[in-house]
Structure formats: structure tokens, C-alpha cells
Design a protein around this motif. Structure first.
Motif, PDB file in Angstrom:
ATOM      1  N   SER A   1      -5.430  -5.772  18.896  1.00 27.49           N
ATOM      2  CA  SER A   1      -6.008  -4.449  19.119  1.00 27.49           C
ATOM      3  C   SER A   1      -5.796  -3.546  17.916  1.00 27.49           C
ATOM      4  CB  SER A   1      -5.375  -3.822  20.370  1.00 27.49           C
ATOM      5  OG  SER A   1      -5.825  -2.504  20.557  1.00 27.49           O
ATOM      6  N   VAL A   2      -4.625  -3.647  17.293  1.00 29.53           N
ATOM      7  CA  VAL A   2      -4.331  -2.801  16.130  1.00 29.53           C
ATOM      8  C   VAL A   2      -5.189  -3.195  14.936  1.00 29.53           C
ATOM      9  CG1 VAL A   2      -2.577  -2.183  14.427  1.00 29.53           C
ATOM     10  CG2 VAL A   2      -1.987  -2.241  16.863  1.00 29.53           C
ATOM     11  N   VAL A   3      -5.200  -4.485  14.602  1.00 34.67           N
ATOM     12  CA  VAL A   3      -5.864  -4.901  13.351  1.00 34.67           C
ATOM     13  C   VAL A   3      -7.381  -4.836  13.442  1.00 34.67           C
ATOM     14  CG1 VAL A   3      -3.919  -6.372  12.727  1.00 34.67           C
ATOM     15  CG2 VAL A   3      -5.860  -7.376  13.944  1.00 34.67           C
ATOM     16  N   LEU A   4      -7.936  -4.809  14.652  1.00 36.65           N
ATOM     17  CA  LEU A   4      -9.383  -4.672  14.778  1.00 36.65           C
ATOM     18  C   LEU A   4      -9.838  -3.213  14.734  1.00 36.65           C
ATOM     19  CD1 LEU A   4     -10.357  -7.317  17.505  1.00 36.65           C
ATOM     20  CD2 LEU A   4     -10.598  -7.478  15.017  1.00 36.65           C
ATOM     21  N   SER A   5      -8.891  -2.282  14.770  1.00 34.73           N
ATOM     22  CA  SER A   5      -9.248  -0.866  14.697  1.00 34.73           C
ATOM     23  C   SER A   5      -9.704  -0.515  13.286  1.00 34.73           C
ATOM     24  CB  SER A   5      -8.059   0.002  15.094  1.00 34.73           C
ATOM     25  OG  SER A   5      -7.032  -0.085  14.125  1.00 34.73           O
ATOM     26  N   GLU A   6     -10.543   0.502  13.195  1.00 33.24           N
ATOM     27  CA  GLU A   6     -11.072   0.899  11.884  1.00 33.24           C
ATOM     28  C   GLU A   6      -9.983   1.340  10.904  1.00 33.24           C
ATOM     29  OE1 GLU A   6     -14.304   4.024   9.919  1.00 33.24           O
ATOM     30  OE2 GLU A   6     -14.015   3.929  12.089  1.00 33.24           O
ATOM     31  N   PRO A   7      -9.008   2.165  11.342  1.00 36.29           N
ATOM     32  CA  PRO A   7      -7.976   2.570  10.381  1.00 36.29           C
ATOM     33  C   PRO A   7      -7.207   1.391   9.795  1.00 36.29           C
ATOM     34  CG  PRO A   7      -7.914   4.002  12.295  1.00 36.29           C
ATOM     35  CD  PRO A   7      -8.837   2.876  12.638  1.00 36.29           C
ATOM     36  N   SER A   8      -6.889   0.399  10.625  1.00 34.43           N
ATOM     37  CA  SER A   8      -6.145  -0.757  10.133  1.00 34.43           C
ATOM     38  C   SER A   8      -6.997  -1.600   9.195  1.00 34.43           C
ATOM     39  CB  SER A   8      -5.660  -1.610  11.314  1.00 34.43           C
ATOM     40  OG  SER A   8      -4.935  -2.733  10.865  1.00 34.43           O
ATOM     41  N   ARG A   9      -8.283  -1.770   9.537  1.00 30.37           N
ATOM     42  CA  ARG A   9      -9.160  -2.599   8.712  1.00 30.37           C
ATOM     43  C   ARG A   9      -9.433  -1.979   7.351  1.00 30.37           C
ATOM     44  NH1 ARG A   9     -13.858  -2.506  10.392  1.00 30.37           N
ATOM     45  NH2 ARG A   9     -13.738  -1.290  12.324  1.00 30.37           N
ATOM     46  N   THR A  10      -9.508  -0.650   7.303  1.00 32.02           N
ATOM     47  CA  THR A  10      -9.884   0.006   6.055  1.00 32.02           C
ATOM     48  C   THR A  10      -8.694   0.494   5.239  1.00 32.02           C
ATOM     49  OG1 THR A  10     -10.116   2.128   7.212  1.00 32.02           O
ATOM     50  CG2 THR A  10     -12.081   0.766   7.008  1.00 32.02           C
ATOM     51  N   TRP A  11      -7.489   0.460   5.835  1.00 33.93           N
ATOM     52  CA  TRP A  11      -6.304   0.951   5.132  1.00 33.93           C
ATOM     53  C   TRP A  11      -5.982   0.090   3.921  1.00 33.93           C
ATOM     54  CZ3 TRP A  11      -1.506  -1.187   4.009  1.00 33.93           C
ATOM     55  CH2 TRP A  11      -0.512  -0.286   3.597  1.00 33.93           C
ATOM     56  N   ARG A  12      -5.676   0.748   2.830  1.00 38.84           N
ATOM     57  CA  ARG A  12      -5.211   0.069   1.626  1.00 38.84           C
ATOM     58  C   ARG A  12      -4.022   0.840   1.071  1.00 38.84           C
ATOM     59  NH1 ARG A  12      -8.143  -2.714   3.753  1.00 38.84           N
ATOM     60  NH2 ARG A  12      -9.889  -3.980   2.981  1.00 38.84           N
ATOM     61  N   SER A  13      -3.021   0.128   0.670  1.00 38.95           N
ATOM     62  CA  SER A  13      -1.863   0.777   0.077  1.00 38.95           C
ATOM     63  C   SER A  13      -2.228   1.323  -1.298  1.00 38.95           C
ATOM     64  CB  SER A  13      -0.714  -0.226  -0.046  1.00 38.95           C
ATOM     65  OG  SER A  13       0.412   0.370  -0.626  1.00 38.95           O
ATOM     66  N   ALA A  14      -1.457   2.298  -1.754  1.00 38.85           N
ATOM     67  CA  ALA A  14      -1.669   2.838  -3.096  1.00 38.85           C
ATOM     68  C   ALA A  14      -1.373   1.774  -4.141  1.00 38.85           C
ATOM     69  CB  ALA A  14      -0.755   4.040  -3.314  1.00 38.85           C
ATOM     70  N   PRO A  15      -1.960   1.880  -5.326  1.00 36.81           N
ATOM     71  CA  PRO A  15      -1.590   0.958  -6.411  1.00 36.81           C
ATOM     72  C   PRO A  15      -0.092   1.025  -6.650  1.00 36.81           C
ATOM     73  CG  PRO A  15      -3.512   2.262  -6.999  1.00 36.81           C
ATOM     74  CD  PRO A  15      -2.982   2.850  -5.736  1.00 36.81           C
ATOM     75  N   ARG A  16       0.510  -0.132  -6.831  1.00 39.44           N
ATOM     76  CA  ARG A  16       1.950  -0.167  -6.947  1.00 39.44           C
ATOM     77  C   ARG A  16       2.373  -0.718  -8.298  1.00 39.44           C
ATOM     78  NH1 ARG A  16       4.343  -3.460  -2.380  1.00 39.44           N
ATOM     79  NH2 ARG A  16       6.068  -4.003  -3.765  1.00 39.44           N
ATOM     80  N   GLU A  17       3.507  -0.247  -8.753  1.00 37.41           N
ATOM     81  CA  GLU A  17       4.104  -0.764  -9.973  1.00 37.41           C
ATOM     82  C   GLU A  17       4.768  -2.105  -9.654  1.00 37.41           C
ATOM     83  OE1 GLU A  17       8.012   0.213 -12.727  1.00 37.41           O
ATOM     84  OE2 GLU A  17       7.087   1.792 -11.516  1.00 37.41           O
ATOM     85  N   ALA A  18       4.439  -3.130 -10.422  1.00 36.71           N
ATOM     86  CA  ALA A  18       5.030  -4.442 -10.186  1.00 36.71           C
ATOM     87  C   ALA A  18       6.536  -4.387 -10.436  1.00 36.71           C
ATOM     88  CB  ALA A  18       4.381  -5.478 -11.102  1.00 36.71           C
ATOM     89  N   HIS A  19       7.294  -4.715  -9.424  1.00 36.93           N
ATOM     90  CA  HIS A  19       8.751  -4.689  -9.537  1.00 36.93           C
ATOM     91  C   HIS A  19       9.318  -5.592  -8.456  1.00 36.93           C
ATOM     92  CE1 HIS A  19      12.867  -3.291  -9.938  1.00 36.93           C
ATOM     93  NE2 HIS A  19      12.512  -2.535 -10.966  1.00 36.93           N
ATOM     94  N   TRP A  20      10.246  -6.469  -8.838  1.00 38.74           N
ATOM     95  CA  TRP A  20      10.758  -7.434  -7.867  1.00 38.74           C
ATOM     96  C   TRP A  20      11.542  -6.767  -6.742  1.00 38.74           C
ATOM     97  CZ3 TRP A  20      15.988  -8.419  -6.895  1.00 38.74           C
ATOM     98  CH2 TRP A  20      16.893  -7.811  -7.769  1.00 38.74           C
ATOM     99  N   LEU A  21      12.082  -5.584  -6.977  1.00 42.48           N
ATOM    100  CA  LEU A  21      12.815  -4.882  -5.930  1.00 42.48           C
ATOM    101  C   LEU A  21      11.889  -4.185  -4.934  1.00 42.48           C
ATOM    102  CD1 LEU A  21      15.858  -3.249  -7.770  1.00 42.48           C
ATOM    103  CD2 LEU A  21      15.931  -4.994  -5.986  1.00 42.48           C
TER     104      LEU A  21
END
Length: 446
Positions: free
Chosen positions: A191-211
């Protein structure tokens, strides 16, 4: 300083927002397998003729695997999006528990392997929901309130979940209950992943860091504090059992735990119904101190009626402290790591609770029931001292803002709230850790 929420605020306003009620309900149902996991494993193991020691070993393996899996899956969600991680993880976790229900405990290797798979792939729905709130609700004050509503809903889930499990066991069997609970979990995640907010959500660009999220010193300080908050809560569960044993009435334990949950629910409702001024980091210190002080009267171990009232008092500041911690996590998580950061909070709290249970047992055996509750008080005060000692790292208000334009997937704001939602999306970012950190927009980009 607090003010009453206006007529357009409050929890009703949150639940009326597009997708909000579905996301909250789906997340709670999706988390049922994890919320009832330890109880379900214990009931199933005992029904199969296994010892309490075996049940404890399986629960420990399940808890350890969950603690490892949550931040790893949270990082995967930040990198790949929610549907590509949450649903497959929910399916694999459910298959793990189904394998335990089918194979039983005759083969210990298979039993441990099944709970390890189930724990390792428990989907990070809790962190995922908190990552979605900014894009769904827009305004910061509504996000604040949603975090409190989330904390209150958790108390309801941890009360209803065991009751549902007990009902399923009585209607069918422990094995069937395992399968049904985990099937419900998959449906909740779906139910969550089929919702529009979950499908369209994208995280911000992230700095590559192993931590990943752990490169934030502010987040590390918060995790260190909430490890001890978890320790305090975990110790109360064991001390409560000891108190019930002293009274010769097992039902007393259930009343104490119910009162603790009721207190947390009342505190969370009160906290979320108001708008709080000032930096949440400073407010969190006060809430954790009050939480620690609330545990002290439990050392008196009075009669059951008074003890139940004290347990309710001890729970009052738990949900507000957790809700405020969500807010602090959102302020300190480096850009592109918000789901992982929330998952680390869940993991740290859980590990602390497990250690609290382990420490409280010997304390009770050596010095009696009050010593078990003393562990809870000590854990609360250490959590407060950690926040005080790391005050400079956590800081207060963010430094000078740098404007970022973020486009949130899912909810589109219009009308009188549009300007405020846009201001929320164009939030200031903290740079305390040498890496870009989100404000309430969390940089969700579609």
C-alpha cells in the motif's frame, strides 16, 4: 514556549492531507511483523516444544539481524528509491518467517537462518515514512505534528499488534499467526510503495562517503543519547516482570506495560497538538531530562494501583522525546541520507533496549526489583548528560541559510499554503559536518 494548534492545524489537518492517512496506516500495518516479531517467535517456539532459552536465542538473532539490516536498507532506499527496496525486502522477510513456520525448530540451523533472513530484510518503512512527510505535508509545522502523530501511532501499534497475534493464535495456530501477520506486513508495504508520494520520492543528491549518514557529528550525538533512552525502556520491561513476580500476579505486568504505553500516547497527543518555539535540540534536552525524572518514582515500588499510575507518568515524555528526536534527525542528516539516518535511530534505540533488558536482569537478581527500575533512571540521566555534553555539536538554530530549490514528488501544494510550502522546500541547510544537510524538505526530488 507552546501555543495551541489552530483550527486548520492539529491531527485532523494532517490526516486530511492527500495520501497522509494511507501512508500512516500502510506503514503501521507493514510494521506489524517487526512489532510482534519477538512475541510471535516466543509463542511459536514454545508451541513447538522449544525452551525459553531457544526462544531467546532466536529473538536475539532476529533483533541483531534487524539492527544490521535497517540502516543498510535505508541507505539502499536513499539510493534506489522506495518501491525498488521496500517491497522486495518485505517479501523476503515474510518468506523468512514463513520458512520458520513450515520447517519448525527441529533443525536449528534452518530455524536460525529463517529468523536471520526475516530480520535482515525487515523493510525500513518507519524511516521511509518520515522521509515522505515533508513532500506530503509541505509546511514545517505540519511535519512537526506528523512526527508526533507517528510516535503516538507506534504506541497504538505496539498495543494492538500483540492482541491481534493472540487472536490469530487462538483462532488457528502459532504457525498460521506467523504467516498471516507477515502477509499483512507485505500488504501494508505494498500500500505504501504504490502510493504516488512513495513512487515519485527521490532522495537529494548525496556526497559519496562510506559512512553515509554517520558522518554527521550531530546525528552521532543524538544516536549516542537515544541508545541510553532505549536502554532505559528495555530495562523497564524486565523490572516490570520482576515486580509482577514479587506480587505473585502475572497480570500486573500487563497493566504496567499498558499504563506505560497509555502515558506515552497521552504525552504524544499533547505534544503534537501544540506548536513549539525554539530549537528542537534544546527542547529535546528538556524532554529527555523529564523522561529520566519520570522513571525515578518507580524505585518506590508501591502497590499495584499506585505503581500502574507511576508507570503511566513514566511514559508521558517518551513519545514527545521520540517525536522531537525525529525532528533533530531530519535537521542533522547529511543530504541524500534521510532514510538511512532515521533507520539508524531505530537501530540504535533497539540495540539499547536489548542491552537494557540484559543489564536489568542481573541488577534485579543482585539487588531486587528496585534496582531494575534504577537502571531505567540511570539510562535516562546518561541520555540527558550525552545531550548536554554534545550541545555544541548538536547546536541550536541552523547557521546562515543557503537557499536550495527542491522539487518534491507526490503532493502538489496550491492555494494559500503554497508559499509556505515553497519556503519549506527552499529550506536552509546546516553545514556543521562539512556536508550538505537537509532541512524539512529533505531534498526530495522527483
Amino acid at each position: 514556549m507552546a501555543t495551541e494548534a489552530g483550527a486548520n492545524g492539529g491531527y485532523r489537518d494532517i490526516l486530511r492531507a492527500p495520501h497522509a492517512a494511507r501512508l500512516l496506516a500502510g506503514t503501521l500495518v507493514g510494521r506489524l511483523p517487526n512489532g510482534t516479531g519477538p512475541i510471535a517467535i516466543t509463542v511459536f517456539t514454545r508451541a513447538e516444544g522449544g525452551s525459553y532459552s531457544l526462544a531467546g536465542g532466536l529473538i536475539a538473532a532476529y533483533g541483531l539481524a534487524t539492527a544490521v539490516g535497517q540502516p543498510l536498507l535505508g541507505r539502499a532506499v536513499d539510493l534506489k528509491g522506495q518501491p525498488r527496496v521496500q517491497l522486495p525486502a518485505a517479501l523476503i522477510s515474510a518468506l523468512g518467517m514463513a520458512a520458520l513456520a513450515v520447517t519448525g525448530i527441529a533443525n536449528l540451523f534452518l530455524a536460525y537462518a529463517a529468523v536471520l533472513v526475516a530480520g535482515l530484510f525487515t523493510p525500513p518503512l518507519e524511516g521511509g515514512l518520515r522521509a515522505l512527510w515533508p513532500s506530503v505535508l509541505g509546511r514545517e509545522d505540519r511535519v512537526h505534528r506528523a512526527y508526533a502523530l507517528d510516535a503516538v501511532a507506534q504506541e497504538v501499534m505496539f498495543t494492538v499488534g500483540p492482541l491481534l497475534l493472540t487472536l490469530l493464535v487462538s483462532l488457528w495456530s502459532p504457525a498460521a499467526a506467523l504467516v498471516v501477520i507477515n502477509l499483512l506486513g507485505v500488504l501494508g508495504a505494498l500500500s505504501v510503495v504504490l502510493s504516488e508520494p512513495s513512487r515519485t520520492w527521490r532522495s537529494a543528491p548525496r556526497e559519496a562517503h562510506w559512512l553515509g549518514a554517520l558522518r554527521s557529528r550531530g546525528l552521532l550525538a543524538l544516536l549516542a543519547s537515544f541508545f541510553f533512552v532505549g536502554l532505559a525502556l528495555g530495562s523497564i520491561t524486565v523490572a516490570g516482570v520482576a515486580y509482577a513476580d514479587d506480587r505473585g500476579d502475572e497480570a500486573v505486568y500487563g497493566w504496567l506495560m499498558a499504563a506505560l504505553g497509555l502515558g506515552a500516547l497521552i504525552g504524544g497527543v499533547f505534544y503534537g497538538a501544540r506548536q513549539w518555539a525554539g530549537a528542537p535540540e534544546r527542547r529535546l534536552r528538556i524532554l529527555v531530562l523529564l523522561l529520566a525524572l519520570g522513571y525515578l518514582p518507580l524505585l518506590l515500588v508501591p502497590g499495584p494501583v499506585a505503581m500502574t499510575a507511576l508507570a503511566a507518568l513514566a511514559g508521558v515524555f517518551l513519545a514527545p522525546a521520540i517525536a522531537c528526536a525525529f525532528l533533530v534527525v531530519d535537521r542533522h542528516a547529511p543530504a541524500g541520507t534521510v532514510t538511512e539516518a532515521f533507520s539508524w535511530l531505530v537501530t540504535t534505540f533497539g540495540v539499547g533496549a536489548a542491552l537494557g533488558s540484559a543489564v536489568s536482569g542481573p541488577a534485579v537478581e543482585l539487588a531486587g526489583t528496585p534496582a531494575g527500575f534504577a537502571v531505567a533512571g540511570a539510562g535516562g540521566f546518561v541520555a540527558f548528560l550525552v545531550l548536554v555534553a554534545t550541545g555544541r555539536v548538536l547546536g541550536g538554530a541552523p547557521p546562515a541559510p543557503r537557499v536550495r530549490h527542491a522539487v518534491s514528488g507526490g503532493a502538489v501544494n496550491s492555494g494559500p499554503d503554497a508559499g509556505r510550502a515553497e519556503n519549506s522546500a527552499r529550506s536552509s541547510e546546516n553545514d556543521r559536518n562539512g556536508a550538505v544537510e537537509p532541512g524539512f524538505s529533505s531534498g526530495h526530488q522527483a
